[in-house]
Design an enzyme around this catalytic site. Structure first.
Site, PDB file in Angstrom:
ATOM      1  N   CYS A 181       2.033  -0.133  11.877  1.00  0.00           N
ATOM      2  CA  CYS A 181       2.987  -1.232  11.755  1.00  0.00           C
ATOM      3  C   CYS A 181       3.699  -1.518  13.074  1.00  0.00           C
ATOM      4  O   CYS A 181       4.755  -2.151  13.095  1.00  0.00           O
ATOM      5  CB  CYS A 181       3.997  -0.968  10.652  1.00  0.00           C
ATOM      6  SG  CYS A 181       3.228  -0.676   9.044  1.00  0.00           S
TER       7      CYS A 181
ATOM      8  N   ALA B  64       0.861  -1.184   0.000  1.00  0.00           N
ATOM      9  CA  ALA B  64       0.000   0.000   0.000  1.00  0.00           C
ATOM     10  C   ALA B  64       0.897   1.233   0.000  1.00  0.00           C
ATOM     11  O   ALA B  64       1.744   1.388   0.891  1.00  0.00           O
ATOM     12  CB  ALA B  64      -0.913   0.002   1.223  1.00  0.00           C
TER      13      ALA B  64
END
Length: 301
Positions: A234, A218
């Site tokens: 993340c 992405a």
């Protein structure tokens, strides 16, 4: 990067925001989670090399880059293609790969082993839908202005090396930023994704089952970065998330000259330019021949 081996991909139920997320294990597939350097360091030249094949492999492309597709629909679509491809591979009839390009409606997704501690909200009051998926990695956000690429690739036909595959996806984005926008991007040791300084522009999370890879990358192009403030993207506490539009704006404000002649007020133009470059670099790095396909699932739109 930690590799977890599991026997079946199976079908993971979608998780509505008002239901506590449940973890499921899937034996005999591979899940990739950050900290890949805990296993071994990949030779840099190996990570950036272009695949050399006797003939280019065919890759069917479903191009929805101008559309907002619900995450759960795209997720189900991927899994159905993977199951079909595994069946073909068992018959030695798997002769092409697949590339899906799209944008998503706002959504948070978590990897199979990610923790809810990285959510800065209660699930019952989530600002957007939240799904736990079978990909590797921690929580991330998808939304308008972010180009998502889902390559569904048989790694037996390329290189059966999962770290190499992650580094090669990173290479696609690094080339896009350099060739199209004169933005110097890089990898950071121990962290998966593509970075410009301390800003992460591209997140990558994959699943591999019987050497068929899916999920993907992405890239923030014109994305509203506000929703990233409601998570620890993340799982990384001390770094920021960035976008191509943000970096180009900084360049314009600092020296009055942009790296390209792009009209920075036109988000759609910036999306189109980035999309074209992503497709080009993907084909060059993976040495595939793209074949545009009609969208088989009208309900995706």
């Amino acid at each position: 990067m930690i590799a977890v081996a599991n026997p079946n991909v199976g079908s993971i139920p979608t998780i509505p925001t008002r239901t506590r997320l449940k973890r499921e294990t899937h034996p005999r597939s591979f899940v990739f989670i950050s900290n890949w350097n805990q296993v071994f360091d990949l030779n840099k030249s190996e990570a950036t090399s272009v695949i050399t094949l006797e003939a280019k492999r065919r890759c069917e492309c479903f191009d929805l880059h101008k559309e907002l597709v619900p995450y759960v629909e795209a997720w189900s679509w991927q899994k159905s293609i993977v199951e079909e491809r595994k069946t073909l591979a068992q018959r030695n009839e798997d002769h092409s790969d697949t590339l899906i390009i799209l944008q998503h409606h706002p959504v948070y997704t978590l990897g199979s082993g990610s923790t809810e501690d990285h959510l800065n909200f209660e699930l019952k009051d989530a600002p957007f839908d939240v799904y736990r998926t079978e990909r590797g990695g921690e929580v991330t956000y998808h939304g308008p202005g972010q180009l998502v690429m889902y390559p569904i690739i048989n790694l037996r036909c390329f290189k059966m090396d999962l770290h190499w595959y992650l580094r090669t996806l990173e290479e696609v984005v690094i080339r896009v930023l350099s060739s199209t926008f004169s933005i110097k991007a890089s990898r950071l040791e121990g962290l998966t994704g593509v970075w410009v300084g301390d800003e992460k522009l591209a997140a990558i999370g994959i699943r591999v089952s019987q050497w068929i890879a899916y999920h993907g990358l992405a890239l923030n192009v014109t994305t509203d970065l506000t929703p990233f403030q409601w998570i620890v993207p993340c799982g990384i506490q001390d770094r920021r998330v960035g976008s191509i539009k943000g970096l180009l704006g900084e360049s314009l404000s600092s020296d009055g000259h942009g790296p390209t002649n792009i009209c920075h007020d036109d988000d759609n133009l910036l999306i189109d330019i980035t999309h074209k470059s992503l497709v080009k670099e993907f084909c060059e790095v993976f040495q595939v021949e793209l074949c545009q396909k009609p969208i088989p699932m009208l309900e995706l739109l």
